[in-house]
Design an enzyme around this catalytic site. Structure first.
Site, mmCIF file in Angstrom:
data_model
loop_
_atom_site.group_PDB
_atom_site.id
_atom_site.type_symbol
_atom_site.label_atom_id
_atom_site.label_comp_id
_atom_site.label_asym_id
_atom_site.label_seq_id
_atom_site.Cartn_x
_atom_site.Cartn_y
_atom_site.Cartn_z
ATOM 1 N N TYR A 1 -58.403 -53.723 -36.712
ATOM 2 C CA TYR A 1 -59.204 -54.949 -36.657
ATOM 3 C C TYR A 1 -60.685 -54.591 -36.523
ATOM 4 O O TYR A 1 -61.548 -55.130 -37.226
ATOM 5 C CB TYR A 1 -58.759 -55.809 -35.463
ATOM 6 C CG TYR A 1 -59.414 -57.161 -35.434
ATOM 7 C CD1 TYR A 1 -58.826 -58.263 -36.036
ATOM 8 C CD2 TYR A 1 -60.650 -57.332 -34.825
ATOM 9 C CE1 TYR A 1 -59.443 -59.499 -36.028
ATOM 10 C CE2 TYR A 1 -61.284 -58.562 -34.819
ATOM 11 C CZ TYR A 1 -60.667 -59.641 -35.416
ATOM 12 O OH TYR A 1 -61.291 -60.869 -35.420
ATOM 13 N N ASP B 1 -63.181 -63.252 -31.289
ATOM 14 C CA ASP B 1 -62.741 -62.177 -32.184
ATOM 15 C C ASP B 1 -62.745 -60.798 -31.507
ATOM 16 O O ASP B 1 -61.994 -59.902 -31.925
ATOM 17 C CB ASP B 1 -63.646 -62.104 -33.422
ATOM 18 C CG ASP B 1 -63.250 -63.115 -34.499
ATOM 19 O OD1 ASP B 1 -62.072 -63.502 -34.557
ATOM 20 O OD2 ASP B 1 -64.129 -63.490 -35.290
ATOM 21 N N GLU C 1 -66.040 -69.653 -37.407
ATOM 22 C CA GLU C 1 -65.250 -69.279 -38.585
ATOM 23 C C GLU C 1 -63.961 -70.104 -38.557
ATOM 24 O O GLU C 1 -63.398 -70.397 -37.493
ATOM 25 C CB GLU C 1 -64.951 -67.768 -38.607
ATOM 26 C CG GLU C 1 -64.412 -67.337 -39.960
ATOM 27 C CD GLU C 1 -64.411 -65.821 -40.192
ATOM 28 O OE1 GLU C 1 -64.697 -65.057 -39.247
ATOM 29 O OE2 GLU C 1 -64.119 -65.405 -41.333
ATOM 30 N N HIS D 1 -69.058 -61.338 -34.791
ATOM 31 C CA HIS D 1 -69.544 -60.840 -36.053
ATOM 32 C C HIS D 1 -70.217 -61.907 -36.909
ATOM 33 O O HIS D 1 -70.554 -61.646 -38.060
ATOM 34 C CB HIS D 1 -68.377 -60.207 -36.827
ATOM 35 C CG HIS D 1 -67.343 -61.195 -37.283
ATOM 36 N ND1 HIS D 1 -66.908 -61.257 -38.590
ATOM 37 C CD2 HIS D 1 -66.690 -62.209 -36.650
ATOM 38 C CE1 HIS D 1 -66.020 -62.212 -38.722
ATOM 39 N NE2 HIS D 1 -65.866 -62.804 -37.568
ATOM 40 N N HIS E 1 -58.999 -62.564 -45.953
ATOM 41 C CA HIS E 1 -60.110 -62.269 -46.878
ATOM 42 C C HIS E 1 -60.296 -60.770 -47.175
ATOM 43 O O HIS E 1 -61.319 -60.170 -46.895
ATOM 44 C CB HIS E 1 -61.424 -62.954 -46.487
ATOM 45 C CG HIS E 1 -61.844 -62.874 -45.048
ATOM 46 N ND1 HIS E 1 -62.052 -61.700 -44.399
ATOM 47 C CD2 HIS E 1 -62.126 -63.848 -44.157
ATOM 48 C CE1 HIS E 1 -62.448 -61.950 -43.177
ATOM 49 N NE2 HIS E 1 -62.498 -63.230 -42.998
ATOM 50 N N HIS F 1 -66.772 -69.656 -31.651
ATOM 51 C CA HIS F 1 -67.011 -69.096 -32.988
ATOM 52 C C HIS F 1 -66.570 -70.127 -34.019
ATOM 53 O O HIS F 1 -65.494 -70.723 -33.883
ATOM 54 C CB HIS F 1 -66.184 -67.806 -33.120
ATOM 55 C CG HIS F 1 -66.294 -67.099 -34.420
ATOM 56 N ND1 HIS F 1 -67.390 -67.155 -35.237
ATOM 57 C CD2 HIS F 1 -65.417 -66.268 -35.061
ATOM 58 C CE1 HIS F 1 -67.188 -66.407 -36.308
ATOM 59 N NE2 HIS F 1 -65.991 -65.867 -36.233
ATOM 60 N N ASP G 1 -60.849 -69.864 -38.971
ATOM 61 C CA ASP G 1 -59.580 -69.548 -38.307
ATOM 62 C C ASP G 1 -59.584 -70.019 -36.851
ATOM 63 O O ASP G 1 -58.525 -70.129 -36.236
ATOM 64 C CB ASP G 1 -59.231 -68.053 -38.415
ATOM 65 C CG ASP G 1 -60.363 -67.129 -38.059
ATOM 66 O OD1 ASP G 1 -61.542 -67.513 -38.185
ATOM 67 O OD2 ASP G 1 -60.086 -65.991 -37.641
ATOM 68 N N HIS H 1 -57.224 -63.434 -31.378
ATOM 69 C CA HIS H 1 -56.197 -62.918 -32.294
ATOM 70 C C HIS H 1 -55.326 -61.929 -31.533
ATOM 71 O O HIS H 1 -55.845 -61.052 -30.829
ATOM 72 C CB HIS H 1 -56.817 -62.165 -33.471
ATOM 73 C CG HIS H 1 -57.640 -63.017 -34.392
ATOM 74 N ND1 HIS H 1 -57.092 -64.012 -35.180
ATOM 75 C CD2 HIS H 1 -58.966 -63.014 -34.665
ATOM 76 C CE1 HIS H 1 -58.056 -64.573 -35.893
ATOM 77 N NE2 HIS H 1 -59.201 -63.994 -35.601
HETATM 78 FE FE1 FEO Z 1 -64.505 -64.434 -37.235
HETATM 79 FE FE2 FEO Z 1 -61.241 -64.682 -36.253
HETATM 80 O O1 FEO Z 1 -62.811 -65.195 -37.101
#
Ligand code: FEO
Length: 393
Positions: A192, A164, A80, A145, A24, A78, A82, A225
Site C-alpha cells: 500500500y 489512508d 477521495e 496523499h 486505479h 479525506h 472511497d 483500509h
Molecule cells: Fe486516498 Fe483511500 O483514498
C-alpha cells in the site's frame, strides 16, 4: 449489518469490498475495506464515509447503533471517493450534522457534491474539538496523499484515525491485525505504501515528526483500509516501518524489471541477475509479461539498484515497459542507481528513453547497454563486465 465495538463506545461502521481487484491501476488480490468509525459521546461523531456502491452497508451499521438525527459531527479526513462517495447519503439522513474538515477538504467536497445547506467547522493542525468525555485532535497532512488529507486523534482513547495512512488493501473476516497473519498484513501495508504513498515520503516523515511534536501517545491505529493495529508492539512496528520507508533509505538490494519478445532481453536479465548474485547483492527479477506493475513496486522500497530491460518494438519501448515506466515515474522513487538494457533488431537507441526517466527522477545511472538481436557469448561477457562497473556506483 451490525456495528462492531473497537473500544468502549467507539464502533467500526465500515464496509468490506471483498471483490475489489483493481484500485486505479493497483492490483488488489485480497480486496479492501473502507473503514468508518462512530464515536458515541455527548456529541455523537461519525468519522469518514465509504465508497458509494457499498453505502447501504455503512448506513445500516450506523443505524444499528443510533438514529441519523442524533449525529452531531461528521469528520471528513479525506475526500477521495472511497471515503467520501456516500457522504451525500449520510448528509441527506443527518442534515443537522456539522462537517469537521480542513479548508482543502471543504473545497474538495464542494467540487464533488452539492453542499448547499451543509455546515462546516474548519480545522488546522493542533486544533481540537471536545465531544463530551473525549477530545478530538486534528493534524492536517497535505499531500499524504491528497491536499485535503488529515488525521484525527481521539486523545482519551489513545486512538489514531489516520484515514489512508498505515492502511492495507486487505479484506478478511478479522478487524484487527492481531487476528490475522502479521507478516501477510505487513506485506500488504508495504505494498500500500509503495503503490499509493511512495511519492510522499517527505510528507510522511513530516507527519510522523508532527505527531511526535504534538505528543500523541498512540495505543491503536485504525486506518480507513484494512485491519486495525492495536497494542504497543503492532503500533511500533507499523510506525517504525513508515519511518524507514519515508526516509528513502534502502537495503542495497537490486530489482530487475523487463519484458522480452524472443528471449534476448530475458537472457540479458538472467545475466544481470547472475552477476548481481555473484557480487552478493540480493536481487528480485520481474517479467512484465506475467507480473502486474503494482506487485513490483514494494521491492523498490528496499532497492538501491534498478535495472530495466526493454525489447524494442517498432522502434519504441515495448508497451508493457512503457506502461511500467509511466507508473513508476508517478511514484517517483528516490535515491536509486539505474541501468537500462535491452535488445533491438533494426535500430538502437530506444533505451535512452529509460535513461532519460532515471535522469528526470534524479537518480544516478550507468550508461545503457543494448545488443542487436540475440546476445552471443562475447556480448554476455561484455554485459557481465558492464554490470560489474555499474555496481561500483
Ligand atoms: Fe486516498 Fe483511500 O483514498
Amino acid at each position: 449489518m451490525k456495528a462492531i465495538q473497537i473500544k468502549k463506545d467507539i464502533y467500526w461502521v465500515g464496509v468490506k469490498d471483498w471483490n475489489l481487484r483493481e484500485f486505479h491501476g493497483y492490483t488488489t488480490p485480497r480486496g479492501s475495506t473502507y473503514n468508518a468509525y462512530l464515536i458515541m459521546d455527548e456529541k455523537i461523531t461519525l468519522v469518514d464515509g465509504v465508497k458509494h456502491h457499498l453505502s447501504q452497508e455503512n448506513l445500516s451499521r450506523i443505524q444499528s447503533i443510533i438514529d441519523f438525527s442524533k449525529i452531531d459531527y461528521l469528520v471528513v479526513n479525506h475526500v477521495e471517493m472511497d471515503h467520501s462517495g456516500n457522504i451525500p447519503d449520510i448528509m441527506r439522513r443527518a442534515p443537522q450534522a456539522k462537517i469537521i474538515t480542513n479548508n482543502a477538504g471543504k473545497m474538495a467536497l464542494e467540487a464533488h457534491f452539492d453542499t448547499t445547506g451543509w455546515q462546516f467547522e474548519i480545522i488546522k493542525t493542533g486544533d481540537s474539538v471536545s465531544i463530551g468525555s473525549r477530545t478530538l485532535e486534528f493534524m492536517t497532512t497535505p499531500m499524504l496523499h491528497w491536499p485535503d488529507s488529515m488525521m484525527t486523534y481521539v486523545k482519551e482513547d489513545k486512538l489514531l484515525l489516520p484515514n489512508d495512512g498505515f492502511g492495507q488493501h486487505f479484506c478478511s473476516d478479522a478487524l484487527f491485525v492481531k487476528d490475522a497473519p502479521f507478516d501477510v498484513v505487513m506485506e500488504h501495508a508495504k505494498s500500500y505504501y509503495a503503490n499509493i504513498l511512495f511519492p510522499f515520503g517527505a510528507q510522511a516523515d513530516k507527519a510522523l515528526k508532527t505527531a511526535g511534536d504534538l505528543g500523541l501517545d498512540i495505543e491503536m491505529i485504525a486506518p480507513s483500509h484494512g485491519l486495525i493495529w492495536s497494542g504497543k508492539s503492532e503500533v511500533e512496528a507499523i510506525l517504525n516501518n513508515y519511518a524507514k520507508w519515508a526516509s528513502g533509505a534502502n537495503e542495497g538490494k537490486a530489482v530487475i524489471v523487463y519484458d522480452s519478445m524472443w528471449g534476448a532481453t530475458a537472457t540479458l536479465a538472467e545475466t544481470a541477475m547472475a552477476e548481481l548474485q555473484a557480487a552478493g547483492i540480493p536481487v528480485s527479477k520481474h517479467c512484465l509479461a506475467i507480473e502486474d506493475v503494482s506487485e513490483i513496486m514494494p521491492d523498490f522500497l528496499d532497492a538501491k539498484y534498478i535495472l530495466i530491460g526493454n525489447p524494442t518494438v517498432n522502434n519504441q519501448l515495448h508497451h508493457r515497459v512503457a506502461g511500467f515506466m509511466a507508473y513508476m515515474r508517478g511514484l517517483a522513487p528516490k535515491n536509486k542507481v539505474g541501468l537500462a538494457f535491452g535488445s533491438y533488431g533494426w535500430k538502437p537507441g530506444v533505451v535512452k528513453q529509460i535513461q532519460q526517466a532515471f535522469d528526470d527522477l534524479g537518480w544516478s545511472s550507468y550508461p545503457p547497454f543494448e545488443e542487436k538481436y540475440t546476445p552471443k557469448s562475447d556480448v554476455i561477457q561484455k554485459f557481465r563486465e558492464h554490470i560489474r562497473e555499474y555496481i561500483k556506483l
